[in-house]
Design a protein around this motif. Structure first.
Motif, PDB file in Angstrom:
ATOM      1  N   UNK A 242      49.930  35.598  52.175  1.00  0.00           N
ATOM      2  CA  UNK A 242      48.909  36.657  52.025  1.00  0.00           C
ATOM      3  C   UNK A 242      49.048  37.492  50.759  1.00  0.00           C
ATOM      4  N   UNK A 243      50.236  37.572  50.190  1.00  0.00           N
ATOM      5  CA  UNK A 243      50.423  38.377  48.975  1.00  0.00           C
ATOM      6  C   UNK A 243      50.211  37.585  47.691  1.00  0.00           C
ATOM      7  N   UNK A 244      49.999  36.278  47.790  1.00  0.00           N
ATOM      8  CA  UNK A 244      49.943  35.420  46.606  1.00  0.00           C
ATOM      9  C   UNK A 244      48.591  35.525  45.904  1.00  0.00           C
ATOM     10  N   UNK A 245      48.595  36.103  44.710  1.00  0.00           N
ATOM     11  CA  UNK A 245      47.409  36.167  43.863  1.00  0.00           C
ATOM     12  C   UNK A 245      47.547  35.204  42.673  1.00  0.00           C
ATOM     13  N   UNK A 246      48.390  34.223  42.836  1.00  0.00           N
ATOM     14  CA  UNK A 246      48.484  33.054  41.974  1.00  0.00           C
ATOM     15  C   UNK A 246      49.021  33.379  40.584  1.00  0.00           C
ATOM     16  N   UNK A 247      48.350  32.965  39.527  1.00  0.00           N
ATOM     17  CA  UNK A 247      48.972  32.940  38.198  1.00  0.00           C
ATOM     18  C   UNK A 247      48.279  33.903  37.233  1.00  0.00           C
ATOM     19  N   UNK A 248      49.092  34.569  36.408  1.00  0.00           N
ATOM     20  CA  UNK A 248      48.548  35.394  35.327  1.00  0.00           C
ATOM     21  C   UNK A 248      49.150  34.926  34.010  1.00  0.00           C
ATOM     22  N   UNK A 249      48.562  35.384  32.909  1.00  0.00           N
ATOM     23  CA  UNK A 249      49.105  35.049  31.596  1.00  0.00           C
ATOM     24  C   UNK A 249      48.185  34.204  30.750  1.00  0.00           C
ATOM     25  N   UNK A 250      46.905  34.105  31.133  1.00  0.00           N
ATOM     26  CA  UNK A 250      45.943  33.311  30.363  1.00  0.00           C
ATOM     27  C   UNK A 250      45.313  34.163  29.261  1.00  0.00           C
ATOM     28  N   UNK A 251      45.011  33.502  28.155  1.00  0.00           N
ATOM     29  CA  UNK A 251      44.343  34.222  27.063  1.00  0.00           C
ATOM     30  C   UNK A 251      42.890  34.527  27.405  1.00  0.00           C
ATOM     31  N   UNK A 252      42.282  33.645  28.209  1.00  0.00           N
ATOM     32  CA  UNK A 252      40.890  33.824  28.608  1.00  0.00           C
ATOM     33  C   UNK A 252      40.757  33.583  30.107  1.00  0.00           C
ATOM     34  N   UNK A 253      39.750  34.219  30.704  1.00  0.00           N
ATOM     35  CA  UNK A 253      39.409  33.980  32.102  1.00  0.00           C
ATOM     36  C   UNK A 253      40.596  34.223  33.029  1.00  0.00           C
ATOM     37  N   UNK A 254      41.337  35.296  32.760  1.00  0.00           N
ATOM     38  CA  UNK A 254      42.487  35.656  33.591  1.00  0.00           C
ATOM     39  C   UNK A 254      41.988  36.593  34.693  1.00  0.00           C
ATOM     40  N   UNK A 255      41.618  36.026  35.818  1.00  0.00           N
ATOM     41  CA  UNK A 255      41.015  36.792  36.900  1.00  0.00           C
ATOM     42  C   UNK A 255      41.995  37.766  37.541  1.00  0.00           C
ATOM     43  N   UNK A 256      43.283  37.491  37.439  1.00  0.00           N
ATOM     44  CA  UNK A 256      44.283  38.352  38.066  1.00  0.00           C
ATOM     45  C   UNK A 256      44.337  39.728  37.404  1.00  0.00           C
ATOM     46  N   UNK A 257      43.883  39.816  36.157  1.00  0.00           N
ATOM     47  CA  UNK A 257      43.979  41.078  35.421  1.00  0.00           C
ATOM     48  C   UNK A 257      43.250  42.215  36.133  1.00  0.00           C
ATOM     49  N   UNK A 258      42.192  41.904  36.874  1.00  0.00           N
ATOM     50  CA  UNK A 258      41.460  42.955  37.593  1.00  0.00           C
ATOM     51  C   UNK A 258      42.352  43.610  38.639  1.00  0.00           C
ATOM     52  N   UNK A 259      43.172  42.821  39.322  1.00  0.00           N
ATOM     53  CA  UNK A 259      44.090  43.381  40.304  1.00  0.00           C
ATOM     54  C   UNK A 259      45.214  44.168  39.657  1.00  0.00           C
ATOM     55  N   UNK A 260      45.745  43.630  38.540  1.00  0.00           N
ATOM     56  CA  UNK A 260      46.805  44.342  37.819  1.00  0.00           C
ATOM     57  C   UNK A 260      46.291  45.678  37.312  1.00  0.00           C
ATOM     58  N   UNK A 261      45.049  45.716  36.818  1.00  0.00           N
ATOM     59  CA  UNK A 261      44.470  46.949  36.283  1.00  0.00           C
ATOM     60  C   UNK A 261      44.267  47.998  37.375  1.00  0.00           C
TER      61      UNK A 261
END
Length: 534
Positions: A242-261
């Motif tokens: 349930x806590x897994x939001x997968x992978x971050x670190x992409x130059x483009x289309x990094x969807x996880x950034x919204x959660x980090x922000x």
């Protein structure tokens, strides 16, 4: 005793099993000394391949991989693989020959100042000045390569020292003592976590290097906050956690950034800046708790509230003893489902005869069919980004992505190093057609050694990542397309099994066959003709 015999005794003392390399005049004494040892010298077809084999062997065996080359072009051919190991924090020792000491002052045939060339690409780059110092130098080299953060070491041996008679013997091994922050710092970090409402956990490869996966999972389950992995840390959390939001670190289309922000605190554990600098994922300068083996790098986008440096496993154990307060929160906008849709992460593959032949569907097919302990090695190219987004390994340290130097050509020789380090685990290397031919000759090395793995070539006759970038920048692309040989005939020429896939159903059939072939101790290549192929 001859100096190279003492050197080999020192390697035996360090537990070295394999040395990958190519002989040359200046290192023949060393190769001869290896022939009398229980260490297996593995002749490769190119020194770059030797370094990549040592890299993957070191990364997976958790002890330094060793590669060997002669002076001049032999040593410079190692450099790309050594640089890759250094930036991905893989322990590797490079042994290279050098001209005799008296030839190093005037201009000499094949002489380069190798220690200076390698200095920026290693943790330690040195030339052995005295044969008597071989035991001390070897012990320091292995210790340096393994100390956090691990990396590469170069040792140059002048040919005049190789045959000297010396009385040296290996030094006793000693463990590197673990370090821990003081208990007050642990308690301060615990208090900080209590004060914030929306912590977000970012995991890096240091967690795997320090074997802290179990302690981290306990920490995550107690905190109940969102978690994202770097490319090289995938597999620590199960796909459906349930806590897994997968992978971050992409130059483009990094969807996880919204959660980090959206987070008000970032708990960054074992993350190497070489994967991506903080300004790419912490533009809001959110406060950070830094948990790593070394102190934080100074960066305005990495405002560390507290630094817990030392053994990650023991640090997390100490935090877990204080009972983490649950901070269960969910990023807005159904973010997890958006990530899964964008990254094409699915729980079930579906019927292959109804799905198009895409890299993502190939990855989902692999995920569905291969055993849990399978090691997947990604080469570099557009498919690497697809693997980082889509493929979900079932165990940690089973997906190898070159992300520091990001060097094409690593997958095939890397598969050899991986199989030697983990002979019981299935190994699959995935490469584009560009990277495949860079080190394809190492198929002969693998065949000669009798190692087994699956090689998947994504064949579209173009450097796809560069094509996409040029199209975006210039609305056209130049200098990125080429013609390929018939990979199936090429495979047959090396005496390995092969298959060709024009659609996903054919790929599934060949993958099932390849898994059987690998279990029988053979290599199989699958040539995947992607739709853009001519």
């Amino acid at each position: 005793m001859k100096a190279t015999d003492v050197l080999v005794q020192c390697l035996e003392n360090e537990g070295v099993e394999y040395v990958f390399g190519i002989p040359g005049t200046e290192i023949l004494d060393l190769v001869h000394s290896l022939s009398k040892s229980n260490i297996q010298f593995i002749l490769v077809r190119h020194e770059q391949g030797a370094a990549f084999m040592a890299d993957l062997y070191g990364r997976l065996s958790k002890k330094p991989g060793v590669c060997l080359a002669t002076l001049g072009p032999g040593a410079t051919n190692l450099l790309t693989g050594i640089s890759s190991a250094q930036l991905d924090h893989s322990p590797v020792i490079a042994l290279v020959g050098q001209v005799s000491s008296e030839k190093q002052h005037p201009e000499s045939h094949q002489y380069l100042n190798l220690t200076e060339i390698y200095e920026p690409a290693t943790k330690w780059s040195t030339q052995i000045k005295s044969a008597q110092m071989i035991p001390v130098t070897i012990r320091k080299a292995f210790r340096t390569a393994m100390m956090e953060k691990p990396g590469a070491v170069l040792l140059a041996l002048p040919e005049n020292l190789a045959t000297e008679m010396i009385a040296g013997q290996p030094l006793a091994l000693s463990q590197i003592p673990p370090s821990l922050p003081v208990q007050k710092a642990i308690q301060t970090a615990h208090s900080i976590i209590q004060d914030y409402m929306k912590p977000f956990i970012l995991i890096g490869n240091g967690v795997i290097r320090e074997n802290a996966m179990e302690e981290l999972r306990i920490f995550i389950d107690a905190l109940q906050s969102p978690v994202a992995h770097s490319f090289m840390a995938k597999g620590i959390l199960p796909k459906n956690h349930p806590s897994n939001y997968f992978t971050f670190g992409f130059s483009e289309n990094d969807k996880v950034l919204a959660g980090i922000a959206e987070a008000d605190l970032l708990i960054v554990i074992g993350f190497d800046f070489v994967e991506q600098l903080p300004q790419k994922w912490n533009g809001g300068k959110t406060p950070v708790i830094h948990i790593d083996t070394l102190p934080a790098e100074i960066n305005e986008y990495y405002p560390a509230e507290i630094e817990l440096t030392g053994n990650i496993k023991q640090i997390l154990h100490a935090l877990n003893q204080l009972k983490m307060p649950p901070k269960s929160w969910v990023p807005q906008g159904n973010l997890k489902e958006k990530i899964k849709t964008s990254y094409q992460i699915r729980d079930h593959q579906g019927e292959s005869n109804r799905l198009p032949l895409t890299t993502e569907n190939i990855l989902l097919m692999i995920e569905e069919l291969v055993p849990d302990q399978s090691i997947i090695i990604s080469d570099v190219g557009a498919h690497k980004l697809s693997i980082a987004r889509t493929y979900q390994p079932k165990q940690p340290d089973k997906l190898i992505i070159s992300n520091g130097l990001a060097s094409m050509g690593i997958a095939l020789p890397g598969a050899i190093g991986a199989k030697l380090a983990c002979p019981e685990d299935p190994v699959i290397c995935i490469t584009g057609d560009g990277g495949a031919l860079m080190n394809f000759a190492e198929i002969e090395t693998a065949k000669r050694l009798g190692v087994s793995f699956i090689m998947i070539v994504l064949n579209d006759s173009v450097l796809k990542l560069e094509e996409m970038k040029m199209e975006k920048m210039f609305e056209s692309s130049e200098g990125v397309s080429f013609q390929n040989p018939d990979f199936t005939q090429l495979a047959e020429g090396y005496g390995i099994k092969c298959g060709r896939a024009h659609n996903l159903r054919q790929f599934e059939e060949h993958l099932r066959e390849a898994l059987l072939v690998q279990s029988q101790g053979e290599i199989m290549l699958i040539d995947v003709l992607l739709p853009s192929s001519p």
